[in-house]
Scaffold this motif. Structure first.
Motif, mmCIF file in Angstrom:
data_model
loop_
_atom_site.group_PDB
_atom_site.id
_atom_site.type_symbol
_atom_site.label_atom_id
_atom_site.label_comp_id
_atom_site.label_asym_id
_atom_site.label_seq_id
_atom_site.Cartn_x
_atom_site.Cartn_y
_atom_site.Cartn_z
ATOM 1 N N GLY A 13 15.254 28.416 8.010
ATOM 2 C CA GLY A 13 16.490 27.753 8.397
ATOM 3 C C GLY A 13 17.676 28.313 7.637
ATOM 4 O O GLY A 13 17.546 28.832 6.523
ATOM 5 N N ARG A 14 18.846 28.195 8.223
ATOM 6 C CA ARG A 14 20.065 28.668 7.571
ATOM 7 C C ARG A 14 20.329 27.843 6.307
ATOM 8 O O ARG A 14 20.036 26.637 6.264
ATOM 9 C CB ARG A 14 21.250 28.546 8.518
ATOM 10 N N PRO A 15 20.928 28.467 5.288
ATOM 11 C CA PRO A 15 21.217 27.723 4.055
ATOM 12 C C PRO A 15 22.038 26.461 4.277
ATOM 13 O O PRO A 15 21.820 25.449 3.592
ATOM 14 C CB PRO A 15 21.963 28.749 3.208
ATOM 15 N N ILE A 38 12.999 22.765 1.102
ATOM 16 C CA ILE A 38 13.169 22.416 2.515
ATOM 17 C C ILE A 38 12.811 23.605 3.395
ATOM 18 O O ILE A 38 13.279 24.721 3.179
ATOM 19 C CB ILE A 38 14.625 22.003 2.806
ATOM 20 N N ALA A 39 11.994 23.347 4.394
ATOM 21 C CA ALA A 39 11.698 24.348 5.418
ATOM 22 C C ALA A 39 12.027 23.730 6.772
ATOM 23 O O ALA A 39 11.375 22.773 7.192
ATOM 24 C CB ALA A 39 10.237 24.767 5.370
ATOM 25 N N TRP A 191 15.960 19.157 21.508
ATOM 26 C CA TRP A 191 16.524 20.224 20.680
ATOM 27 C C TRP A 191 15.448 20.960 19.896
ATOM 28 O O TRP A 191 15.674 22.078 19.454
ATOM 29 C CB TRP A 191 17.554 19.641 19.709
ATOM 30 N N ARG A 192 14.284 20.342 19.697
ATOM 31 C CA ARG A 192 13.127 20.936 19.026
ATOM 32 C C ARG A 192 13.457 21.421 17.627
ATOM 33 O O ARG A 192 13.536 22.627 17.352
ATOM 34 C CB ARG A 192 12.511 22.077 19.859
ATOM 35 N N ILE A 193 13.654 20.463 16.737
ATOM 36 C CA ILE A 193 13.955 20.809 15.354
ATOM 37 C C ILE A 193 13.479 19.686 14.424
ATOM 38 O O ILE A 193 13.610 18.502 14.734
ATOM 39 C CB ILE A 193 15.463 21.099 15.143
ATOM 40 N N GLY A 194 12.892 20.091 13.321
ATOM 41 C CA GLY A 194 12.436 19.162 12.302
ATOM 42 C C GLY A 194 12.482 19.845 10.951
ATOM 43 O O GLY A 194 13.135 20.878 10.794
ATOM 44 N N TRP A 195 11.784 19.269 9.972
ATOM 45 C CA TRP A 195 11.738 19.915 8.666
ATOM 46 C C TRP A 195 10.505 19.478 7.898
ATOM 47 O O TRP A 195 9.872 18.475 8.220
ATOM 48 C CB TRP A 195 13.007 19.630 7.863
ATOM 49 N N MET A 196 10.177 20.262 6.897
ATOM 50 C CA MET A 196 9.152 19.911 5.920
ATOM 51 C C MET A 196 9.777 19.915 4.537
ATOM 52 O O MET A 196 10.684 20.705 4.264
ATOM 53 C CB MET A 196 8.016 20.937 5.907
ATOM 54 N N VAL A 197 9.268 19.044 3.668
ATOM 55 C CA VAL A 197 9.550 19.145 2.235
ATOM 56 C C VAL A 197 8.232 19.560 1.591
ATOM 57 O O VAL A 197 7.220 18.881 1.719
ATOM 58 C CB VAL A 197 10.034 17.807 1.640
#
Length: 256
Positions: A13-15, A38-39, A191-197
């Protein structure tokens, strides 16, 4: 898109997006969650897939707290792991986790435990004391915790910003991966977007796995997600209020 942001992006992901998620989580949970942990992922489901790929090998033992959205428990099977289940029970009319029974199932040969809270499909929500007990046990035996926390903002008490989270109790060195998504609190399903920590030590491996799974997220989607997480609290509050009203109608309508 008109500005030409339609090319390959960065794997994690972008900074600007990773910083926005970091700022949001740090404020929500009252502790610093660095952007290096964060990813950004191509969906919450992608985050679950990559989390499993980071940790599991064929033959590994996984314990899942159920009932559970089927996709979550199927991913380990796809990767050749085996899944044992510890089910919630109903006590005094409420879904309840028997923590002692779960810890008994988390034997030293367990590679990972999967916990989805707030839970799909039951609505069960873990409490902070249970999180502490589970983390202490998993630290002792080196067990990974995969926390699916995509519904954490959908708590009904207006005085509570979010449901109890493993992120609030994380300590350096903990084997904890938290997965989240923009699909729920921000209604950004398409939008198909999430994140992992993730632990920062996993960032390099996560970068490789993102490359081999979906490479990167479309940058206009990252711009939209950044806008949502930085300026969307009014929308989140409105959704919580709406869900609270519909829940009240259901509960009151079901009483004899």
């Amino acid at each position: 898109m008109m500005a030409g942001e339609t090319f390959y992006s960065q794997n994690l992901g972008r900074p600007y997006l990773r910083q926005a998620i970091s700022d949001y989580l740090s404020a929500l949970h009252g502790r610093t969650i660095a952007p290096e942990r964060i990813a950004a992922t191509g969906s919450g489901m992608s985050g679950l897939q990559i989390a499993n790929q980071l940790v599991l090998s064929p033959g590994d033992r996984v314990v899942a707290v159920t009932p559970l959205w089927p996709n979550i428990s199927e991913v380990p099977l796809i990767l050749g792991a085996k899944v044992d289940r510890v089910s919630l029970s109903i006590v005094d009319g409420r879904w309840t986790l028997d923590v002692a029974r779960l810890l008994e199932a988390l034997t030293p040969d367990t590679r990972m435990v999967i916990i989805n809270s707030p839970n799909n499909p039951t609505g069960w929500m873990i409490d902070d004391e249970s999180i502490k007990e589970i983390l202490a046990h998993c630290r002792k035996y080196g067990i990974w915790v995969l926390a699916d926390e995509v519904y954490e903002r959908l708590a009904y008490d207006p005085a509570v910003a979010s449901a109890p989270s493993f992120m609030r109790h994380y300590q350096d060195g903990d084997r904890v991966i938290s997965v989240n998504s923009f699909s729920k609190a921000w209604s950004m399903t398409g939008w198909r977007i999430g994140w992992m920590v993730i632990p920062e030590a996993l960032a390099q491996d996560a970068t490789k796995l993102v490359e081999y799974n979906f490479s990167c997220i479309f940058e206009p989607t990252q711009r939209a997600a950044t806008k949502a997480i930085r300026e969307g609290e009014a929308e989140v509050a409105a959704m919580r209020a709406k869900l609270g009203r519909t829940r009240k109608l259901l509960v009151e309508g079901s009483r004899p």
